[in-house]
Design a protein around this motif. Structure first.
Motif, PDB file in Angstrom:
ATOM      1  N   GLY A   1      22.714  39.336  48.318  1.00 20.42           N
ATOM      2  CA  GLY A   1      21.675  38.779  49.194  1.00 20.42           C
ATOM      3  C   GLY A   1      21.056  37.514  48.806  1.00 20.42           C
ATOM      4  O   GLY A   1      20.039  36.827  49.353  1.00 20.42           O
ATOM      5  N   LYS A   2      21.391  37.021  47.584  1.00 20.07           N
ATOM      6  CA  LYS A   2      20.800  35.762  46.923  1.00 20.07           C
ATOM      7  C   LYS A   2      21.576  34.835  46.654  1.00 20.07           C
ATOM      8  O   LYS A   2      23.024  35.048  46.669  1.00 20.07           O
ATOM      9  N   TYR A   3      21.165  33.893  46.069  1.00 15.29           N
ATOM     10  CA  TYR A   3      22.098  32.641  45.841  1.00 15.29           C
ATOM     11  C   TYR A   3      22.080  32.367  44.302  1.00 15.29           C
ATOM     12  O   TYR A   3      20.907  32.654  43.412  1.00 15.29           O
ATOM     13  N   ARG A   4      23.196  32.100  43.778  1.00 13.91           N
ATOM     14  CA  ARG A   4      23.556  31.914  42.292  1.00 13.91           C
ATOM     15  C   ARG A   4      23.288  30.656  41.966  1.00 13.91           C
ATOM     16  O   ARG A   4      23.643  29.482  42.568  1.00 13.91           O
ATOM     17  N   VAL A   5      22.593  30.608  40.838  1.00 18.55           N
ATOM     18  CA  VAL A   5      22.283  29.223  39.904  1.00 18.55           C
ATOM     19  C   VAL A   5      22.735  29.165  38.695  1.00 18.55           C
ATOM     20  O   VAL A   5      22.459  30.026  37.888  1.00 18.55           O
ATOM     21  N   LEU A   6      23.330  28.207  38.204  1.00 12.16           N
ATOM     22  CA  LEU A   6      23.801  28.353  36.901  1.00 12.16           C
ATOM     23  C   LEU A   6      23.013  27.158  36.039  1.00 12.16           C
ATOM     24  O   LEU A   6      22.661  26.250  36.487  1.00 12.16           O
ATOM     25  N   ILE A   7      22.484  27.667  34.837  1.00 13.44           N
ATOM     26  CA  ILE A   7      21.406  26.904  33.966  1.00 13.44           C
ATOM     27  C   ILE A   7      22.075  26.853  32.671  1.00 13.44           C
ATOM     28  O   ILE A   7      22.531  27.631  32.135  1.00 13.44           O
ATOM     29  N   ALA A   8      22.028  25.347  32.151  1.00 12.66           N
ATOM     30  CA  ALA A   8      22.473  25.176  30.818  1.00 12.66           C
ATOM     31  C   ALA A   8      21.157  24.853  30.035  1.00 12.66           C
ATOM     32  O   ALA A   8      20.062  24.557  30.346  1.00 12.66           O
ATOM     33  N   PRO A   9      21.485  24.853  28.786  1.00 12.53           N
ATOM     34  CA  PRO A   9      20.283  24.640  27.855  1.00 12.53           C
ATOM     35  C   PRO A   9      19.906  23.140  27.951  1.00 12.53           C
ATOM     36  O   PRO A   9      20.728  22.352  27.958  1.00 12.53           O
TER      37      PRO A   9
ATOM     38  N   ALA B   1      24.577  23.789  38.200  1.00 15.05           N
ATOM     39  CA  ALA B   1      25.170  24.125  39.304  1.00 15.05           C
ATOM     40  C   ALA B   1      24.281  24.954  40.461  1.00 15.05           C
ATOM     41  O   ALA B   1      23.755  25.925  39.713  1.00 15.05           O
ATOM     42  N   ILE B   2      24.627  24.749  41.596  1.00 18.08           N
ATOM     43  CA  ILE B   2      23.907  25.576  42.670  1.00 18.08           C
ATOM     44  C   ILE B   2      25.074  25.946  43.509  1.00 18.08           C
ATOM     45  O   ILE B   2      25.812  25.428  44.313  1.00 18.08           O
ATOM     46  N   GLU B   3      25.203  27.426  43.649  1.00 17.08           N
ATOM     47  CA  GLU B   3      26.236  27.939  44.839  1.00 17.08           C
ATOM     48  C   GLU B   3      25.772  27.894  46.285  1.00 17.08           C
ATOM     49  O   GLU B   3      24.565  28.508  46.317  1.00 17.08           O
ATOM     50  N   ASN B   4      26.231  27.285  47.031  1.00 16.86           N
ATOM     51  CA  ASN B   4      25.765  27.173  48.410  1.00 16.86           C
ATOM     52  C   ASN B   4      26.144  28.372  49.314  1.00 16.86           C
ATOM     53  O   ASN B   4      25.737  28.213  50.515  1.00 16.86           O
ATOM     54  N   PHE B   5      26.955  29.285  48.871  1.00 20.02           N
ATOM     55  CA  PHE B   5      27.130  30.506  49.384  1.00 20.02           C
ATOM     56  C   PHE B   5      26.469  31.725  48.850  1.00 20.02           C
ATOM     57  O   PHE B   5      26.507  32.044  47.886  1.00 20.02           O
ATOM     58  N   ILE B   6      25.846  32.473  49.871  1.00 21.16           N
ATOM     59  CA  ILE B   6      25.034  33.618  49.543  1.00 21.16           C
ATOM     60  C   ILE B   6      26.112  34.590  48.704  1.00 21.16           C
ATOM     61  O   ILE B   6      26.964  34.903  49.069  1.00 21.16           O
TER      62      ILE B   6
ATOM     63  N   ALA C   1      25.301  29.719  28.685  1.00 23.25           N
ATOM     64  CA  ALA C   1      24.389  29.486  29.965  1.00 23.25           C
ATOM     65  C   ALA C   1      23.773  30.511  30.484  1.00 23.25           C
ATOM     66  O   ALA C   1      24.199  31.704  29.868  1.00 23.25           O
ATOM     67  N   VAL C   2      23.236  30.490  31.794  1.00 20.81           N
ATOM     68  CA  VAL C   2      22.646  31.499  32.381  1.00 20.81           C
ATOM     69  C   VAL C   2      22.687  31.532  33.945  1.00 20.81           C
ATOM     70  O   VAL C   2      22.784  30.367  34.189  1.00 20.81           O
ATOM     71  N   GLU C   3      23.293  32.447  34.379  1.00 22.16           N
ATOM     72  CA  GLU C   3      23.358  32.553  35.779  1.00 22.16           C
ATOM     73  C   GLU C   3      22.320  33.306  36.279  1.00 22.16           C
ATOM     74  O   GLU C   3      21.766  34.579  35.872  1.00 22.16           O
ATOM     75  N   THR C   4      21.295  32.893  37.374  1.00 21.20           N
ATOM     76  CA  THR C   4      20.479  33.544  37.673  1.00 21.20           C
ATOM     77  C   THR C   4      20.461  33.602  39.498  1.00 21.20           C
ATOM     78  O   THR C   4      21.171  32.628  39.847  1.00 21.20           O
ATOM     79  N   PHE C   5      19.697  34.329  39.930  1.00 24.42           N
ATOM     80  CA  PHE C   5      20.062  34.548  41.344  1.00 24.42           C
ATOM     81  C   PHE C   5      18.497  34.657  41.889  1.00 24.42           C
ATOM     82  O   PHE C   5      17.561  35.285  41.739  1.00 24.42           O
ATOM     83  N   ILE C   6      18.565  33.794  43.120  1.00 21.50           N
ATOM     84  CA  ILE C   6      16.911  33.371  43.778  1.00 21.50           C
ATOM     85  C   ILE C   6      17.210  33.538  45.172  1.00 21.50           C
ATOM     86  O   ILE C   6      18.376  33.800  45.772  1.00 21.50           O
ATOM     87  N   SER C   7      16.055  33.886  45.691  1.00 23.77           N
ATOM     88  CA  SER C   7      16.055  34.502  47.169  1.00 23.77           C
ATOM     89  C   SER C   7      16.240  33.311  48.162  1.00 23.77           C
ATOM     90  O   SER C   7      16.052  32.197  47.797  1.00 23.77           O
ATOM     91  N   PRO C   8      16.742  33.395  49.162  1.00 26.04           N
ATOM     92  CA  PRO C   8      17.239  32.460  50.140  1.00 26.04           C
ATOM     93  C   PRO C   8      15.927  31.648  50.594  1.00 26.04           C
ATOM     94  O   PRO C   8      16.011  30.537  50.936  1.00 26.04           O
ATOM     95  N   ASN C   9      14.603  32.287  50.517  1.00 29.36           N
ATOM     96  CA  ASN C   9      13.485  31.508  50.912  1.00 29.36           C
ATOM     97  C   ASN C   9      13.044  30.430  49.846  1.00 29.36           C
ATOM     98  O   ASN C   9      12.408  29.423  50.218  1.00 29.36           O
ATOM     99  N   ASP C  10      13.717  30.751  48.609  1.00 28.94           N
ATOM    100  CA  ASP C  10      13.462  29.528  47.671  1.00 28.94           C
ATOM    101  C   ASP C  10      14.477  28.618  47.304  1.00 28.94           C
ATOM    102  O   ASP C  10      14.376  27.773  46.662  1.00 28.94           O
ATOM    103  N   PHE C  11      15.686  29.089  47.969  1.00 28.47           N
ATOM    104  CA  PHE C  11      16.832  28.254  47.876  1.00 28.47           C
ATOM    105  C   PHE C  11      16.638  26.644  48.231  1.00 28.47           C
ATOM    106  O   PHE C  11      17.055  25.792  47.440  1.00 28.47           O
ATOM    107  N   PRO C  12      15.833  26.476  49.304  1.00 29.99           N
ATOM    108  CA  PRO C  12      15.822  25.105  49.720  1.00 29.99           C
ATOM    109  C   PRO C  12      14.955  24.270  48.516  1.00 29.99           C
ATOM    110  O   PRO C  12      15.130  22.876  48.413  1.00 29.99           O
ATOM    111  N   LEU C  13      14.290  24.863  47.501  1.00 27.43           N
ATOM    112  CA  LEU C  13      13.413  24.176  46.829  1.00 27.43           C
ATOM    113  C   LEU C  13      13.999  23.755  45.242  1.00 27.43           C
ATOM    114  O   LEU C  13      13.521  23.180  44.555  1.00 27.43           O
ATOM    115  N   ILE C  14      15.184  24.558  45.351  1.00 29.50           N
ATOM    116  CA  ILE C  14      15.889  24.183  43.885  1.00 29.50           C
ATOM    117  C   ILE C  14      16.945  23.072  43.940  1.00 29.50           C
ATOM    118  O   ILE C  14      17.559  22.970  45.359  1.00 29.50           O
TER     119      ILE C  14
END
Length: 451
Positions: free
Chosen positions: A386-394, A377-382, A329-342
């Motif tokens: 300073g970014k939010y962690r998102v887990l991506i599966a194939p 999976a989306i981590e709801n705690f920053i 899997a891949v864990e990526t980090f997105i900015s708080p501004n884009d977090f509500p869109l995921i």
């Protein structure tokens, strides 16, 4: 400037004789330029209406989908000294294989026969418990015997009371009979005296009646003594019952006290047995901790402790193991501004460091070297960065990810949002507006039904 001389004047008439000058005078250059500008404007306008896929970019690293499949360190649960290594870095180990052996360093556990001695102590205390249980049983039997004997003695005393009551009743009846006889004898004596005075009875008859009266009076005294003796026996029988109850109550209380003492000793010994059993199990388990084993199959990445004879504390990491079987899997980090869109289940394009890629952010279908994924999976705690962690599966519907990927390598992600015209994207960017919130086809149909 004054035209004082004719030397600087350009003679235009002499230039017109050249053919190139003649062609330049005859050609309308502005028409060609206008056509080029018009075509460029048309192309730009058409370009502005081309579709553009809004996206959210992020960066992260390759990891595993499940927590138990990620690289882990093996710690020692007890303090000890390294005695022997059984593996080398890079070796493959099966679950339960021994990695290294440590020896004891705490003085409380240095006795080589500690487990056996503790077991013998536990068995001795268990025998003591059995002895106390036997004593409690014996005292219980003794108490039953005392109760039975008391019941028998009580019945015997009660029977004695009944016999005495009957005897008293019989003596009372005899006493009443004697009293009646005295009355009769006294009447006969008086009558004999009266008849003797009248000369009808001789004096001997009077003497006989007197003698009979005295005998009956003597019987009365004897019978009264007998009645008093019977009443005294009744009192003694009742006193005997009280004495029996007191005597056997004392015996029963003493036996019961001994029984409670034995039970208390039994429970105390049982507590000691449980304590020794706990110590025995702890010592036995501790002996098994001297051999540090692999919790799962995998590869030994790195030995964090080295050498022979090195002391380690409990909880100290010793080696690092990477599981052999894992779901990537891949864990990526997105900015708080884009977090509500995921949102969970959203499609993501992923490309990895070291793999040739050509990425067009607005046209993902034209990109090369990217792989499909979905948000699981989306981590709801920053996070700390300073970014939010998102887990991506194939994405199972897309091309499989490369098998050569290693855990921890870098990855870039691009979450796909709504499709909009290029002019709208330029307008949104210039105004600083966020991308459009993406909705799936099911959500769009649901909204249409609600409307």
């Amino acid at each position: 400037m004054l035209n004082v001389s004719n030397n600087n004047r350009i003679n235009s008439e002499k230039l017109e004789k050249f053919s190139t000058i003649q062609k330049l005078y005859k050609t309308n250059h502005y028409k060609v330029l206008n056509k080029i500008l018009l075509a460029f404007i048309v192309v730009v306008i058409l370009f502005l209406f081309l579709p553009w896929t809004q996206n959210i970019s992020g960066s992260g690293a390759v990891t595993t989908l499940k927590p138990d499949q990620r690289p882990q360190t093996i710690q020692s649960l007890i303090s000890g000294r390294i005695e022997k290594w059984y593996v080398n870095e890079g070796d493959y180990v099966e679950e339960g294989d021994t990695i290294l052996f440590i020896s004891e360093i705490k003085e409380d556990y240095l006795d080589p026969n500690l487990v056996e001695n503790t077991k013998n102590q536990m068995l001795a205390k268990e025998n003591a418990v059995n002895s106390y249980e036997g004593k409690v049983t014996a005292l219980g039997s003794q108490m039953n015997a005392i109760n039975n004997e008391r019941d028998l003695k009580s019945k015997q005393a009660k029977n004695k009371i009944r016999q005495t009551l009957l005897k008293i009743k019989s003596d009372s009846m005899d006493l009443e009979a004697i009293k009646t006889q005295i009355k009769i004898a006294n009447t006969q004596f008086k009558r004999s005296v009266q008849l003797n005075k009248e000369g009808l009875k001789p004096l001997t008859d009077v003497e006989e009646k007197r003698l009979k009266l005295q005998e009956i009076e003597a019987k009365l005294i004897t019978q009264e003594n007998k009645l008093l003796s019977s009443e005294n026996e009744l009192i003694n029988a009742r006193v005997e019952i009280s004495r029996i109850n007191a005597e056997y109550s004392e015996k029963l209380s003493k036996a019961q006290s001994d029984q409670y003492t034995a039970e208390s000793s039994k429970y105390d010994t049982k507590a000691q047995v449980n304590k020794l059993q706990n110590q025995y199990n702890n010592y036995k388990i501790r002996n098994g901790m001297y051999y540090i084993k692999a919790p799962q199959s995998g590869y030994v990445n790195r030995a964090l402790k080295s050498g022979i004879g090195e002391n380690i504390k409990e909880g100290t990491p010793i080696v690092s193991i990477m599981p052999a079987q894992y779901d990537i899997a891949v864990e990526t980090f997105i900015s708080p501004n884009d977090f509500p869109l995921i949102q969970k289940g959203e499609k993501v394009r992923v490309w990895f460091d070291g793999w040739p890629t050509i990425v067009f952010s607005g046209w993902p279908d034209l990109s090369y070297g990217t792989f499909g994924g979905r948000v699981v999976a989306i981590e709801n705690f920053i996070s700390e960065n300073g970014k939010y962690r998102v887990l991506i599966a194939p994405d199972p519907k897309e091309q499989k990810w490369p098998k050569q990927l290693s855990i921890g390598s870098g990855a870039q992600t691009m979450a796909l949002l709504d499709n909009v015209p290029i002019w709208f994207e330029i307008w949104r960017t210039l105004n600083g507006f966020p991308p459009n919130y993406y909705k799936s086809d099911k959500e769009k149909k649901k909204d249409d039904v609600e409307k």
